[in-house]
Design an enzyme around this catalytic site. Structure first.
Site, PDB file in Angstrom:
ATOM      1  CD  GLN A 150     -31.620  30.913 -18.325  1.00  0.00           C
ATOM      2  OE1 GLN A 150     -30.687  31.090 -19.109  1.00  0.00           O
ATOM      3  NE2 GLN A 150     -31.554  29.991 -17.380  1.00  0.00           N
ATOM      4  N   PRO A 277     -31.559  38.287 -18.440  1.00  0.00           N
ATOM      5  CG  PRO A 277     -33.141  36.636 -17.916  1.00  0.00           C
ATOM      6  CD  PRO A 277     -32.417  37.270 -19.072  1.00  0.00           C
ATOM      7  CD  GLU A 307     -22.400  30.616 -16.429  1.00  0.00           C
ATOM      8  OE1 GLU A 307     -22.904  29.474 -16.422  1.00  0.00           O
ATOM      9  OE2 GLU A 307     -22.693  31.488 -15.573  1.00  0.00           O
ATOM     10  CE1 TYR A 394     -26.504  30.136  -7.614  1.00  0.00           C
ATOM     11  CE2 TYR A 394     -24.526  30.288  -8.944  1.00  0.00           C
ATOM     12  CZ  TYR A 394     -25.899  30.215  -8.852  1.00  0.00           C
ATOM     13  OH  TYR A 394     -26.658  30.223  -9.985  1.00  0.00           O
TER      14      TYR A 394
END
Ligand code: BES
Ligand code: ZN
Length: 618
Positions: A150, A277, A307, A394
């Protein structure tokens, strides 16, 4: 009058920007110690071996460089051990600077004016922050160990010596040697079957920043969805995953209708083991995602919409620095909701907007003492970017774009966004460049709205401006009515709840009093079986309510078995951190929190461990 307005409006806008000297045209990335401006790293050739026994990556990263006029190449590394460095095949003596907190160690390599190739032989360190090594027991199939990376935000440097800034793009090829019987996947053109000799070749002809470098290795199967999309998962998960994602091919086509061509070739997804995570990561060509979105009824696939949307906002048009993170995430949330709306309907998208708004309010409450962290344009100098990257980027970011849409109308907004994605395709962009572009290509046609928009407050101000748009509450009004009557009379209108989706249940539960009386918890559980739900979003919320209410489902146990089982495998920070926080907040649940964390800590990703160590102790 019109002309006067135009003049007034644009001068207000311009002075607003200039007055605070926000228009720094050269973006300074405070989170890389590389010198990409002086030496460009055009292409990476990676050759690594994956050693599950020693939990180590070993190999060589070869950079093709173009030296403008430097006498050293500087790369980011984090706990990498460097064995040797060759410049155009000749060994050189390199130097590693001392560790800078959060940034790691700058690697200095002497180069000549006409040097072309720099090869670095290296191994990963003891605790690379990008990597999670899972034992077979920690996977779903329990057949083979598993490794995944990640890299966002600044963790690529813990597994590849690289110029690790979002503003620096390169192409790559890779050779990855894994044990026989394992599959390897990257953010590149991917295999669909096992390599007999365990050696995989990857090719990524499109330039990407280091945070999009990705690797996963394990017992992984593939199933096609259609000609361009497919899903990878552990063998025991592949059928369920393919079923959950059966509509994703359509989703890609729909996204193209909205905002222009998908430019990355294939779109595949990889469902990771439950310790992953985060919810999802937009690795190019191959989205990584948590198995907690496989609810069985496709109700959580909007995470895939998110995504997927990053393939426009983020991967195509990339934030220049982590201070501009909202350009990645705010645009993506906006795009995701528009995409979801076009695949469902307005009332459904409105629920997502409203739940997002509730998240934003909760984040603002959490960040009460840190107004700086509630701005869209951030200043993360001296910090780990991950500490400053929160829901503000966001939800406030998406709401800002929604506010613009409401002023100029959807048609103009969409024309503008198509233009924006085209104009900045494969480039990086600062907040200031975006604002200039917005002004020039959209807002100057709407001089009357500029003042009302309060752009300065949205981008450079703390909190949320007063003109924030709020979604229609049509479907949630009915949910509110069911909740109110339940609280008053203990009765539930099950006719009304029959058609509820996950999002109605989330709203229903989120606005319950906390703690809720045990008898009421019991009543809800009898009716909806929340304790046993397979939907991780609902389960997490319900477990938090259960702890607050000290509710132990029947048959009565001193610890909640379903909650224990959830925490034993799920590693998604968004779920487990708030749940452990709730457990730590009550004397009756502190012992069980400690006992469980001790037992399950090894199942969590290094970054999740960092957050939980701070909360519970090792
Ligand atoms: N790019 C992010 C994940 C990320 C952000 C990783 C910052 C590291 C640092 C990804 O696209 C994301 O936003 N994931 C969300 C999905 C949700 C908003 C639908 C998540 O993981 O919860
Ligand atoms: Zn995202």
């Amino acid at each position: 009058m019109k002309i006067f307005n135009l003049f007034l409006a644009s001068s207000i806008f311009l002075t607003a920007c200039k007055s605070q000297s926000h228009n720094n045209s050269i973006a300074v990335d405070q989170h890389t110690q590389s010198n990409a401006q002086a030496v460009s790293c055009k292409h990476l050739q990676l050759a690594i071996q994956v050693d599950f026994e020693q939990q180590q990556l070993r190999g060589c990263a070869t950079w093709e460089i173009e030296n403008k006029d430097a006498d050293e190449l500087h790369l980011d590394t984090d706990q990498l051990s460097i064995d040797s460095v060759l410049v155009d095949a000749a060994k050189v003596s390199f130097h590693k600077d001392t560790t800078v907190p959060h940034l790691g160690e700058r690697l200095r390599i002497p180069i000549q004016k006409n040097s072309k190739q720099v090869a670095i032989y290296y191994k990963t360190g003891a605790h690379p922050r990008a990597l999670q090594w899972l034992t077979a027991q920690q996977t779903l199939s329990k057949t083979k160990p598993f490794l995944y990376t990640q890299s966002e935000s600044i963790y690529a440097r813990s597994w590849i010596p690289c110029p690790d800034g979002p503003g620096i793009r390169f192409t790559y090829d890779a050779t990855v040697q894994v044990p026989l019987g394992f599959m390897a996947l990257m953010s590149a053109e991917n295999p669909q079957s096992l390599a007999k000799d365990g050696q995989y070749q990857f090719h990524m002809p499109i330039a990407i920043p280091a945070y999009l470098m990705a690797l996963a290795v394990g017992d992984i199967a593939f199933k096609a969805i259609d000609a361009r999309t497919g899903v990878y998962a552990e063998p025991t998960m592949i059928a369920k995953a393919a079923n959950e994602f059966s509509e994703v091919g359509k989703m890609v086509s729909q996204a193209e209708k909205l905002y222009g061509p998908y430019r990355w070739g294939r779109y595949d997804m990889l469902v990771l083991p439950p310790g992953f995570p985060i919810g999802g990561m937009e690795n190019p060509k191959l989205t990584f995602c948590t198995p907690t979105i496989i609810a069985g009824d496709k109700s959580l696939v909007n995470l895939i919409a998110h995504e997927l949307a990053h393939n426009w906002s983020g991967n195509l048009v990339t934030n220049a620095t982590w201070n501009d993170f909202w350009l990645n995430e705010g645009f993506t949330v906006y795009f995701e909701r528009r995409l979801t709306e076009s695949l469902t309907d307005k009332s459904y998208a409105d629920m997502l907007w409203e739940l997002g708004y509730q998240d934003l309010e909760a984040t603002l409450e959490d960040l009460k003492g840190k107004p700086e962290d509630t701005k869209l344009k951030l200043n993360l100098a001296g910090r780990d970017p991950d500490d400053g990257l929160n829901d503000i980027a966001y939800e406030k970011g998406a709401l800002f774009l929604r506010a613009i849409e409401l002023k100029v109308g959807r048609t103009a907004m969409d024309t503008f966004l198509n233009q924006y994605f085209n104009h900045f395709a494969f480039k990086t962009i600062t907040t200031e460049q975006f604002l200039d572009y917005l002004n020039e290509h959209l807002l100057n046609q709407y001089p009357d709205v500029v003042k009302d928009l309060a752009i300065e407050a949205w981008v450079y101000g703390a909190g949320v401006p007063k003109n924030e748009p709020r979604a229609d509450q049509d479907r949630f009004k009915q949910v509110n009515a069911v909740r109110t009557s339940f609280l008053e009379t203990n009765a539930i209108d099950t006719k009304a709840t029959q058609s509820w989706t996950t999002h109605e249940y989330l709203h229903f539960l989120r606005l319950m009093p906390k703690p809720l009386a045990v008898s009421k918890m019991q009543k809800l559980d009898d009716l909806f079986h929340f304790t046993q739900t397979g939907n991780a979003e609902i389960a997490d919320l319900w477990f938090i309510m259960s702890v607050a209410a000290n509710y132990m489902p029947t048959p009565y146990t001193t610890s909640n078995e379903a909650m224990r089982s959830f925490l034993s495998s799920v590693g998604r920070r968004k779920f487990i951190v708030p749940l452990y926080k709730e457990l730590m907040a009550h004397p009756y649940s502190v012992p069980v929190a400690k006992e469980w964390y001790k037992a399950f800590r090894a199942n969590y990703h290094p970054l999740a461990q960092e957050s939980l160590d701070a909360l519970i102790g090792k």
